[in-house]
Design an enzyme around this catalytic site. Structure first.
Site: not given
Ligand code: NAD
Length: 440
Positions: A11, A161, A260-261, A265, A268, A271
């Site tokens: 993200v 996204l 269906a599948g 997973g 997101c 969790k």
């Molecule tokens: P991710 O694990 O891919 O990225 C998180 C990043 O944060 C990592 O690169 C990690 O190294 C970094 N990080 C951790 N601690 C840190 C710190 N103290 N300082 C700086 N950087 C630090 O996670 P993600 O998939 O990008 O998800 C992030 C958030 O967005 C979550 O809450 C998730 O639920 C939400 N989200 C994710 C998606 C998705 O499709 N992945 C979509 C919408 C919302």
């Protein structure tokens, strides 16, 4: 606008790059030094279509920088997006330690007005907690008694996204949600997103946080609903593809998320459903519907393995080929991918497993220690007693099924995503099993 994005994962990096590409000056922060080195060298550590090219273009225009220092980045910027992990605790609640720690560090280094924006998915009321953490940790010089002398705001701007089409989703969103507590915060956020032509919904922080949790939980509910329908289709001889099509023509229902599948997973849905159940419980409401959504999802991959076991007689010493490991196509992300549980169960039953995924192989190496990872789908098919399709990568539709059939020991396919042409495969001599395909 000078913007910081803390957390450069799926993200954060997409947010940083896209905000830069629409004209802002962005600093992406991550505490993973190796990741920052890679990004500075122009390499994207994840697979996301279009991201690397866009990132290079922004870096060239000098509108995008990378650092591992929150202090350095925050002091140069007005707006700070938090795109940090919010993983589940063992009890299902969201672990907000990353968010709290970042809020504390921002407070310690604040030197002027800051707008702190939650991009991470967080339970309602997190905005208030961030606000309180910042007040508690501001340097003494910015406080007089219980009065705070430095102006700041906390807002919520949840991200919708989808991995695999993240850049396009960010640039062309269905809507932008702004959860704000002041006119100033709203004005800044509207200015930031001005180049994106879409509906903007402005509300308070708690409602915005709820919108994200409710949206993800509703989508998960749709998936579990059609999976439960598929279970009945199998038993009564109906075809879930036709059922979904017929339902989907109703505009009140819509066709999307009625596939269906083997279940949802990724990082997101599992969790966020858990966190929403937990938030409800903490506030005295038993969200039984969502507990059922979770239960149906857990059953789905298990019943798929059960189907394979029933049709293959014994799994012990069978050669099982897996097509697709990522939790969905167009990503390398394997977090909570159904393939992980399915392969573990196959191994427990004594099967020999070979697998291939177009993009997730690097992540798969660190997860699976005792399976053979192949570099193309034909090698997986060699001497296999059955193929299990677990991720609907388009390339699996394009393979030469005559070559696949001739390479296999038994021409049996279990299509966990209902993506292959069952009639064509049957004509070629395959035994084909989908999900909820009834008498097929
Ligand atoms: P991710 O694990 O891919 O990225 C998180 C990043 O944060 C990592 O690169 C990690 O190294 C970094 N990080 C951790 N601690 C840190 C710190 N103290 N300082 C700086 N950087 C630090 O996670 P993600 O998939 O990008 O998800 C992030 C958030 O967005 C979550 O809450 C998730 O639920 C939400 N989200 C994710 C998606 C998705 O499709 N992945 C979509 C919408 C919302």
């Amino acid at each position: 606008m000078n913007i910081v994005v803390i957390g450069s994962g799926y993200v954060g990096l997409v947010t940083g790059v896209c905000l830069s590409s629409i004209g802002h000056h962005v600093i992406c922060v991550d505490n993973n030094k190796k990741k920052i080195q890679q990004l500075k060298a122009g390499q994207v550590p994840i697979y996301e279509p279009g991201l690397e090219e866009l990132m290079r273009a922004c870096t060239k225009k000098k509108r995008l920088k990378f650092t591992d220092s929150i202090k350095e980045a925050c002091q140069q910027s007005t707006v700070i997006f938090l795109a940090l992990p919010t993983p589940p605790k063992p009890n299902g609640d969201a672990d907000l330690t990353y968010i709290e720690n970042a809020a504390r560090e921002i407070a310690l280094h604040m030197n002027s007005y800051k707008l702190i924006v939650e991009k991470s998915t967080v339970p309602a009321e997190t905005g208030n907690r961030i606000h309180r953490t910042i007040v508690l940790n501001l340097p003494r010089k910015y406080k007089r008694g219980d009065r705070v002398l430095l102006d700041f705001d906390v807002a919520s701007n949840p991200e919708f996204l989808k991995e695999g089409s993240a850049v396009d989703d960010f640039m062309n969103p269905d809507r932008i949600v702004l959860g704000v507590e002041s006119k100033k915060a709203e004005k800044i956020l509207r200015e930031i997103f001005k180049p994106l032509k879409t509906k903007i919904l402005v509300t308070n922080t708690a409602s915005s946080e709820m919108i994200k949790h409710a949206s993800n939980s509703f989508l998960a509910t749709k998936i579990s609903f059609i999976n439960a329908v598929a279970q009945i289709c199998d038993r009564v001889g109906a075809d879930v593809l036709k059922v979904a099509e017929g339902m989907g023509f109703d505009q009140r229902i819509g066709r999307q998320f009625l596939d269906a599948g083997i279940g949802y997973g990724g990082s997101c849905f599992p969790k966020d459903v858990n966190a929403f159940i937990h938030l409800a419980e903490k506030n005295g409401y038993d969200f039984g519907l969502l507990k059922e959504v979770r239960r149906i999802n857990d059953l789905q991959w298990a019943s798929f393995v059960h189907l394979a076991e029933e049709k293959l007689w014994n799994l012990k010493e069978k050669n099982i080929g897996i097509w697709g490991l990522a939790f969905k196509p167009n990503t390398d992300d394997m977090r909570h991918a159904p393939s992980v549980d399915i392969i573990a169960r196959l191994k427990e039953e004594g099967a020999r497993v070979k697998a291939y995924d177009p993009k997730a192989m690097a992540n798969a190496v660190s997860i699976f220690k005792d399976i053979c990872l192949c570099d193309d789908p034909y090698k997986v098919a060699q001497d296999a007693d059955a193929l299990l399709l677990l991720t609907e990568w388009p390339e699996f539709k394009e393979v030469d099924f005559v070559q696949v059939r001739d390479a296999m020991r038994q021409a049996v396919i279990f299509d966990g995503r209902n993506m292959l042409d069952a009639a064509k495969l049957k004509k070629l001599g395959f035994e084909y099993f989908g999900i909820g395909r009834g008498r097929l």
